[in-house]
Design a protein around this motif. Structure first.
Motif, PDB file in Angstrom:
ATOM      1  N   ASN B  13      38.630  39.609  13.685  1.00 22.16           N
ATOM      2  CA  ASN B  13      39.635  38.596  14.022  1.00 22.16           C
ATOM      3  C   ASN B  13      40.125  37.794  12.820  1.00 22.16           C
ATOM      4  OD1 ASN B  13      37.139  37.446  13.787  1.00 22.16           O
ATOM      5  ND2 ASN B  13      37.591  35.792  15.211  1.00 22.16           N
ATOM      6  N   GLU B  14      39.429  37.958  11.712  1.00 30.78           N
ATOM      7  CA  GLU B  14      39.960  37.369  10.480  1.00 30.78           C
ATOM      8  C   GLU B  14      40.819  38.437   9.814  1.00 30.78           C
ATOM      9  OE1 GLU B  14      37.156  35.699   7.634  1.00 30.78           O
ATOM     10  OE2 GLU B  14      35.584  36.155   9.074  1.00 30.78           O
ATOM     11  N   ALA B  15      42.078  38.246   9.767  1.00 32.18           N
ATOM     12  CA  ALA B  15      42.940  39.234   9.110  1.00 32.18           C
ATOM     13  C   ALA B  15      43.813  38.538   8.099  1.00 32.18           C
ATOM     14  CB  ALA B  15      43.783  39.963  10.142  1.00 32.18           C
ATOM     15  N   PRO B  16      43.207  38.157   6.960  1.00 33.72           N
ATOM     16  CA  PRO B  16      43.982  37.388   5.988  1.00 33.72           C
ATOM     17  C   PRO B  16      45.131  38.226   5.471  1.00 33.72           C
ATOM     18  CG  PRO B  16      41.942  38.129   5.013  1.00 33.72           C
ATOM     19  CD  PRO B  16      41.883  38.510   6.457  1.00 33.72           C
ATOM     20  N   ALA B  17      46.225  37.585   5.258  1.00 36.20           N
ATOM     21  CA  ALA B  17      47.417  38.263   4.759  1.00 36.20           C
ATOM     22  C   ALA B  17      47.334  38.450   3.261  1.00 36.20           C
ATOM     23  CB  ALA B  17      48.652  37.462   5.130  1.00 36.20           C
ATOM     24  N   PHE B  18      46.187  38.051   2.676  1.00 36.99           N
ATOM     25  CA  PHE B  18      46.023  38.254   1.243  1.00 36.99           C
ATOM     26  C   PHE B  18      44.836  39.188   1.031  1.00 36.99           C
ATOM     27  CE2 PHE B  18      42.343  35.476   0.866  1.00 36.99           C
ATOM     28  CZ  PHE B  18      42.495  34.607   1.931  1.00 36.99           C
ATOM     29  N   PHE B  19      44.725  39.730  -0.159  1.00 37.35           N
ATOM     30  CA  PHE B  19      43.672  40.687  -0.473  1.00 37.35           C
ATOM     31  C   PHE B  19      42.599  40.030  -1.329  1.00 37.35           C
ATOM     32  CE2 PHE B  19      41.993  43.431  -3.847  1.00 37.35           C
ATOM     33  CZ  PHE B  19      41.307  44.365  -3.101  1.00 37.35           C
ATOM     34  N   VAL B  20      41.360  40.244  -0.958  1.00 40.15           N
ATOM     35  CA  VAL B  20      40.248  39.815  -1.809  1.00 40.15           C
ATOM     36  C   VAL B  20      39.399  41.044  -2.111  1.00 40.15           C
ATOM     37  CG1 VAL B  20      38.294  38.258  -2.084  1.00 40.15           C
ATOM     38  CG2 VAL B  20      40.190  37.617  -0.584  1.00 40.15           C
ATOM     39  N   HIS B  21      39.206  41.341  -3.368  1.00 38.69           N
ATOM     40  CA  HIS B  21      38.312  42.433  -3.751  1.00 38.69           C
ATOM     41  C   HIS B  21      36.931  42.150  -3.161  1.00 38.69           C
ATOM     42  CE1 HIS B  21      35.702  44.870  -6.347  1.00 38.69           C
ATOM     43  NE2 HIS B  21      36.781  45.580  -6.632  1.00 38.69           N
ATOM     44  N   PRO B  22      36.226  43.191  -2.754  1.00 38.15           N
ATOM     45  CA  PRO B  22      34.898  42.962  -2.159  1.00 38.15           C
ATOM     46  C   PRO B  22      33.960  42.130  -3.037  1.00 38.15           C
ATOM     47  CG  PRO B  22      35.574  45.245  -1.856  1.00 38.15           C
ATOM     48  CD  PRO B  22      36.643  44.602  -2.699  1.00 38.15           C
ATOM     49  N   ARG B  36      46.641  38.524  -4.307  1.00 31.95           N
ATOM     50  CA  ARG B  36      45.482  39.373  -4.549  1.00 31.95           C
ATOM     51  C   ARG B  36      44.479  38.651  -5.441  1.00 31.95           C
ATOM     52  NH1 ARG B  36      48.699  43.957  -7.320  1.00 31.95           N
ATOM     53  NH2 ARG B  36      49.930  42.119  -7.823  1.00 31.95           N
ATOM     54  N   VAL B  37      43.217  38.691  -5.034  1.00 28.91           N
ATOM     55  CA  VAL B  37      42.140  38.050  -5.792  1.00 28.91           C
ATOM     56  C   VAL B  37      41.153  39.148  -6.159  1.00 28.91           C
ATOM     57  CG1 VAL B  37      40.293  36.329  -5.746  1.00 28.91           C
ATOM     58  CG2 VAL B  37      42.457  35.878  -4.549  1.00 28.91           C
ATOM     59  N   TRP B  38      40.894  39.312  -7.454  1.00 31.10           N
ATOM     60  CA  TRP B  38      40.130  40.471  -7.915  1.00 31.10           C
ATOM     61  C   TRP B  38      38.642  40.165  -8.103  1.00 31.10           C
ATOM     62  CZ3 TRP B  38      42.338  44.927  -7.040  1.00 31.10           C
ATOM     63  CH2 TRP B  38      43.733  44.949  -6.915  1.00 31.10           C
ATOM     64  N   ALA B  39      37.912  41.178  -8.502  1.00 30.59           N
ATOM     65  CA  ALA B  39      36.446  41.101  -8.600  1.00 30.59           C
ATOM     66  C   ALA B  39      35.986  39.963  -9.511  1.00 30.59           C
ATOM     67  CB  ALA B  39      35.887  42.428  -9.110  1.00 30.59           C
ATOM     68  N   PHE B  40      34.930  39.291  -9.074  1.00 30.20           N
ATOM     69  CA  PHE B  40      34.273  38.249  -9.868  1.00 30.20           C
ATOM     70  C   PHE B  40      35.186  37.046 -10.104  1.00 30.20           C
ATOM     71  CE2 PHE B  40      32.739  42.450 -11.686  1.00 30.20           C
ATOM     72  CZ  PHE B  40      31.718  42.580 -10.763  1.00 30.20           C
ATOM     73  N   ALA B  41      36.283  36.995  -9.374  1.00 29.44           N
ATOM     74  CA  ALA B  41      37.116  35.793  -9.365  1.00 29.44           C
ATOM     75  C   ALA B  41      36.644  34.907  -8.217  1.00 29.44           C
ATOM     76  CB  ALA B  41      38.583  36.156  -9.179  1.00 29.44           C
ATOM     77  N   HIS B  42      36.901  33.618  -8.339  1.00 23.71           N
ATOM     78  CA  HIS B  42      36.435  32.672  -7.329  1.00 23.71           C
ATOM     79  C   HIS B  42      37.496  31.597  -7.099  1.00 23.71           C
ATOM     80  CE1 HIS B  42      32.778  30.090  -5.813  1.00 23.71           C
ATOM     81  NE2 HIS B  42      33.679  30.300  -4.881  1.00 23.71           N
ATOM     82  N   VAL B  43      37.950  31.504  -5.864  1.00 24.80           N
ATOM     83  CA  VAL B  43      38.902  30.463  -5.468  1.00 24.80           C
ATOM     84  C   VAL B  43      38.149  29.463  -4.599  1.00 24.80           C
ATOM     85  CG1 VAL B  43      41.033  29.960  -4.213  1.00 24.80           C
ATOM     86  CG2 VAL B  43      40.826  32.095  -5.519  1.00 24.80           C
ATOM     87  N   LEU B  44      38.018  28.244  -5.082  1.00 22.67           N
ATOM     88  CA  LEU B  44      37.212  27.244  -4.387  1.00 22.67           C
ATOM     89  C   LEU B  44      37.959  26.651  -3.196  1.00 22.67           C
ATOM     90  CD1 LEU B  44      35.354  25.167  -7.110  1.00 22.67           C
ATOM     91  CD2 LEU B  44      34.821  27.412  -6.163  1.00 22.67           C
ATOM     92  N   LYS B  45      37.180  26.116  -2.269  1.00 22.31           N
ATOM     93  CA  LYS B  45      37.723  25.364  -1.141  1.00 22.31           C
ATOM     94  C   LYS B  45      38.540  24.199  -1.699  1.00 22.31           C
ATOM     95  CE  LYS B  45      35.968  23.273   3.142  1.00 22.31           C
ATOM     96  NZ  LYS B  45      36.815  24.119   4.029  1.00 22.31           N
ATOM     97  N   GLY B  46      39.741  24.031  -1.201  1.00 23.56           N
ATOM     98  CA  GLY B  46      40.584  22.936  -1.686  1.00 23.56           C
ATOM     99  C   GLY B  46      41.580  23.376  -2.737  1.00 23.56           C
TER     100      GLY B  46
END
Lengths: 207, 207, 207
Positions: B13-22, B36-46
């Motif tokens: 049920n989570e179907a983000p419209a953006f891509f996050v590498h595993p 798109r967010v690639w490997a070993f990248a981190h987007v913090l809350k906020g």
């Protein structure tokens, strides 16, 4: 604490002759024997890496990048499409390659948009920590780029360059030591000779 | 070797419209479609990220950072609290933002301790690889910061700057190409005009 | 999306007094209380880290590296063998240490090959973002290395240095603020005095 227990499992019939840290990623099938890829490093499909290389943590080797044998890539380095490092090249930590002289993010581009530029690093050359290499550029064999330098043009074989922009600062031996004004290594006594113009750099004198 | 088989599972049920590498991490719920967010990248809350952005490996987007649409963040870049990048901004690999002019680690601080500084990067601006951006600073729209430069003061719209500290070195078009001395793009022929003082930079001439 | 559900589990009887992000790696058993190690950071076995330190994402602390208490290592920093940071040191993002003055990758080396060099960072010193520190070097207590600088020689206590190569640019208080020409802090009014030669830097005047 053992952080490695969620590591990637390797199927028994896959027995690569190279080492990948459980937290490293290797998508390429073209990695040579004895090469080691460390945690949080990523080698993309289509990257070509020779034998006995060392790929540091948080480094990145893109499709279209080519590394010879015995190449050392320290942590935090990206080897982009178009970058070729010959055998025995050393790339220091956080040193940064480029392949786009006129970077813009998306949006309309004019006709004939720029293609990616290439960087060639000759055998045995060393790029110091946190240096910036602005493509297109050729770094000659056994040259030494000082740490923190910004390279904006070709570097002759055996040249030492440093600064922003990087400037000629002397000559170095294959072993890395400075040469005397007579172009002899202060340590291993190898003798070098000029090869044509200054841009062509030095070569080892024949015995 | 497939290193992706221990990847983070996404609930149906989570179907983000953006891509996050595993191997990437996204804690923010404010990320736009097609990003798109690639490997070993981190987007913090906020952290707030627009649509169609590209967040490279080992990059970091902190709470309080704001990215518009079509922004490219290459590998090894940290976008700290207080950094805003408008649409179509390009940030090269290992380019480094700051938000603390007087950094000290813990310990007693005097009265009225410094607050974090802000950086604003205008639409279509590009920051070259391994550049350092010292806050507080404003980088004007479509400016170009040369690779390896150290930016210590505001950069006007369409300006080209380079060096340590970064100095004015010419003007560039929206497409990134140099302008002639008549302020016309050598490639796409767009004409620009000065806008008031040199600090205000250039704007496209009305047709 | 919760990317943390494949996190490393900690056995009940292991209760380290420090925090490791589920995506961080700590192989050392010598990490002090209250220290935090963030995602994609790696602390190797044999690294020594004091209490209340903060080890940023994608950073790396090697065996033989020593950090005191309350040290801040921001993202993308490698602390190599031979680097010692005393208490309250701040190392900015992508700042780069070195420990090999003459880096070469593998291959035959001449007799008496170089040993690794050491870097010592004194109490309360701060290294700005993306600075390059060329070992062997000593950074004095409470000095401040400007962002993007390339440090090629020792920095006296309380000195401010910047540029490539880094040059003296004034003096700073323990709090980080500039000192007046009378060597008094413009903010907290602490008075400093010269200690012998300029290389010895400043010390706080006795009350």
């Amino acid at each position: 604490m053992d952080s490695r227990n969620d590591s990637t499992e390797r199927a028994p019939n896959e027995a690569p002759a190279f080492f990948v840290h459980p937290k490293g990623l290797v998508d390429s099938e073209d990695v040579g024997e004895g090469t080691r890829v460390w945690a949080f490093a990523h080698v993309l499909k289509g990257a070509k890496i020779g034998s006995h290389c060392n790929i540091g943590e948080c480094s990145f080797v893109e499709n279209g990048a080519v590394l010879g044998d015995h190449v050392t890539i320290k942590n935090g380095v990206q080897v982009w499409w178009g970058v070729t490092c010959e055998d025995y090249v050393f790339v220091g930590p956080n040193a940064t390659f480029t392949n786009d002289h006129i970077p813009r993010s998306g949006g309309p581009k004019p006709e004939g948009e720029p293609t990616w530029e290439r960087t060639h690093v000759g055998t045995g050359a060393s790029i110091g920590a946190n240096a910036t290499i602005i493509a297109p550029v050729k770094l000659g064999a056994y040259c030494l780029v000082g740490a923190g330098s910004v390279v904006t043009r070709d570097v002759p074989p055996h040249a030492l360059v440093m600064g922003n922009p990087a400037q000629a600062a002397g000559w170095v031996c294959s072993c890395g030591m400075r040469l005397s004004s007579e172009l002899q290594c202060v340590k291993c006594a190898k003798q070098f000779v000029r090869v044509g113009s200054p841009e062509q750099g030095l070569a080892e004198a024949s015995a």
